[in-house]
Scaffold this motif. Structure first.
Motif, short mmCIF file in Angstrom:
data_model
loop_
_atom_site.label_atom_id
_atom_site.label_comp_id
_atom_site.label_asym_id
_atom_site.label_seq_id
_atom_site.Cartn_x
_atom_site.Cartn_y
_atom_site.Cartn_z
N SER A 80 0.85 -1.19 0.00
CA SER A 80 0.00 0.00 0.00
C SER A 80 0.88 1.25 0.00
N TYR A 81 0.95 1.90 -1.14
CA TYR A 81 1.71 3.15 -1.25
C TYR A 81 0.73 4.32 -1.33
N MET A 82 0.92 5.29 -0.48
CA MET A 82 0.01 6.43 -0.44
C MET A 82 -0.01 7.19 -1.76
N VAL A 83 1.10 7.22 -2.47
CA VAL A 83 1.13 7.94 -3.74
C VAL A 83 0.14 7.34 -4.72
N ASP A 84 -0.02 6.02 -4.71
CA ASP A 84 -0.98 5.36 -5.61
C ASP A 84 -2.42 5.70 -5.21
N THR A 85 -2.67 5.70 -3.92
CA THR A 85 -4.01 6.04 -3.42
C THR A 85 -4.37 7.47 -3.77
N LEU A 86 -3.45 8.38 -3.56
CA LEU A 86 -3.71 9.79 -3.87
C LEU A 86 -3.90 10.00 -5.37
N ALA A 87 -3.14 9.27 -6.18
CA ALA A 87 -3.30 9.39 -7.64
C ALA A 87 -4.69 8.96 -8.07
N SER A 88 -5.20 7.89 -7.48
CA SER A 88 -6.54 7.42 -7.84
C SER A 88 -7.60 8.41 -7.36
N LEU A 89 -7.39 9.00 -6.18
CA LEU A 89 -8.32 10.01 -5.69
C LEU A 89 -8.29 11.26 -6.56
N ARG A 90 -7.11 11.66 -6.99
CA ARG A 90 -6.99 12.86 -7.82
C ARG A 90 -7.72 12.68 -9.14
N GLU A 91 -7.66 11.48 -9.69
CA GLU A 91 -8.40 11.20 -10.94
C GLU A 91 -9.89 11.40 -10.74
N GLU A 92 -10.39 11.04 -9.57
CA GLU A 92 -11.82 11.15 -9.29
C GLU A 92 -12.24 12.58 -8.94
N LEU A 93 -11.37 13.30 -8.24
CA LEU A 93 -11.77 14.58 -7.63
C LEU A 93 -11.32 15.81 -8.41
N GLY A 94 -10.54 15.62 -9.44
CA GLY A 94 -10.09 16.77 -10.21
C GLY A 94 -9.27 17.72 -9.36
N GLY A 95 -9.67 19.00 -9.36
CA GLY A 95 -8.89 20.01 -8.66
C GLY A 95 -9.31 20.28 -7.24
N ARG A 96 -10.13 19.42 -6.65
CA ARG A 96 -10.54 19.61 -5.26
C ARG A 96 -9.33 19.47 -4.33
N PRO A 97 -9.14 20.37 -3.39
CA PRO A 97 -8.02 20.23 -2.46
C PRO A 97 -8.11 18.94 -1.64
N ILE A 98 -7.00 18.22 -1.57
CA ILE A 98 -6.89 17.00 -0.78
C ILE A 98 -5.83 17.24 0.28
N CYS A 99 -6.14 16.91 1.53
CA CYS A 99 -5.20 17.06 2.64
C CYS A 99 -4.87 15.69 3.20
N LEU A 100 -3.63 15.28 3.06
CA LEU A 100 -3.16 14.03 3.67
C LEU A 100 -2.80 14.33 5.12
N ILE A 101 -3.53 13.71 6.04
CA ILE A 101 -3.32 13.92 7.47
C ILE A 101 -2.33 12.89 7.99
N LEU A 102 -1.29 13.33 8.67
CA LEU A 102 -0.31 12.40 9.21
C LEU A 102 0.26 12.93 10.51
N GLY A 103 0.77 12.02 11.32
CA GLY A 103 1.35 12.39 12.60
C GLY A 103 2.75 12.96 12.45
N GLY A 104 3.20 13.60 13.50
CA GLY A 104 4.54 14.19 13.48
C GLY A 104 5.64 13.17 13.25
N ASP A 105 5.52 11.99 13.86
CA ASP A 105 6.54 10.95 13.67
C ASP A 105 6.59 10.51 12.22
N ALA A 106 5.42 10.33 11.61
CA ALA A 106 5.37 9.94 10.21
C ALA A 106 5.97 11.03 9.32
N PHE A 107 5.68 12.29 9.64
CA PHE A 107 6.22 13.38 8.83
C PHE A 107 7.73 13.45 8.93
N SER A 108 8.29 13.13 10.10
CA SER A 108 9.75 13.18 10.25
C SER A 108 10.46 12.22 9.31
N HIS A 109 9.73 11.20 8.82
CA HIS A 109 10.30 10.24 7.87
C HIS A 109 9.72 10.40 6.47
#
Length: 214
Positions: A80-109
């Motif tokens: 499960s790669y988030m980039v693939d999930t976001l790409a599929s969502l972007r195809e469906e949603l067009g230019g709607r803003p998408i916010c990927l929510i993540l924790g500080g520990d995840a962001f540090s990596h």
């Protein structure tokens, strides 16, 4: 705006739910979609099946306006790669803003994730900031923040992707690992997760020898 929160949710608990609500309300998201991973890349594989984790999520968010569950990663084979999930969502949603929510520990990596620059071309990052958690020291990540970080959430609505915003959230030191360990030891996880989820865990005999919590 749409918020995306991915994870194994093995099981879902109040730490996930409260912080997602914090972000939705503070940032002004129309919806938060919980997306359970099929095969995590950066963590141990889930103990519960995808079907049960999906069911626990559905029970946990029942009745909460703006919360929904998306099972697209469970339907996709392989890692499960988030980039693939976001790409599929972007195809469906067009230019709607998408916010990927993540924790500080995840962001540090984050820069170690699969195709992180592409992720930022597909979505904003909303980093959940808990009181007392450490500062960022990685020079590459600091450089990214210098060019992409914004200070007010309304700026997220001006573009479909590409910005980074830090949102303070409620500090709840609850983890799925902690809950599984309690259940494995025959102890109760009451008050750490929704009652409906606990009943589903008990009914399915998850994480423990089958004994009563009472």
């Amino acid at each position: 705006m749409l918020g995306i929160l991915g994870g194994t949710f093995d099981p879902i608990h109040f730490g996930h739910l409260r912080t997602a609500l914090d972000v939705m309300q503070a940032v002004g998201l129309d919806e938060v979609r919980f997306i359970p991973l099929h095969q995590p890349v950066h963590r141990a594989q889930p103990k519960a099946s995808g079907e049960l984790r999906l069911r626990m999520l559905q029970l946990a968010i029942d009745g909460q306006p703006g919360f929904s569950v998306d099972d697209r990663e469970l339907k996709r084979h392989g890692a499960s790669y988030m980039v693939d999930t976001l790409a599929s969502l972007r195809e469906e949603l067009g230019g709607r803003p998408i916010c990927l929510i993540l924790g500080g520990d995840a962001f540090s990596h984050f820069l170690g994730w699969h195709r992180p620059r592409q992720i930022l071309r597909l979505a904003h990052l909303v980093v959940m900031q808990r009181p007392g958690h450490g500062e960022i020291h990685d020079p590459a990540l600091l450089q990214l923040l210098e060019s992409q970080q914004i200070q007010v959430p309304t700026e997220l609505m001006r573009a479909a992707a590409g910005q980074i915003y830090f949102q303070p959230v409620t500090q709840l030191e609850i983890s799925s690992t902690q809950i599984r360990a309690l259940i494995a030891a025959g102890k109760s996880p009451h008050y750490l997760l929704p009652e409906s989820v606990m009943k589903q865990i008990e009914a399915a005999g998850l994480y423990r020898p089958i004994t009563s919590f009472t």
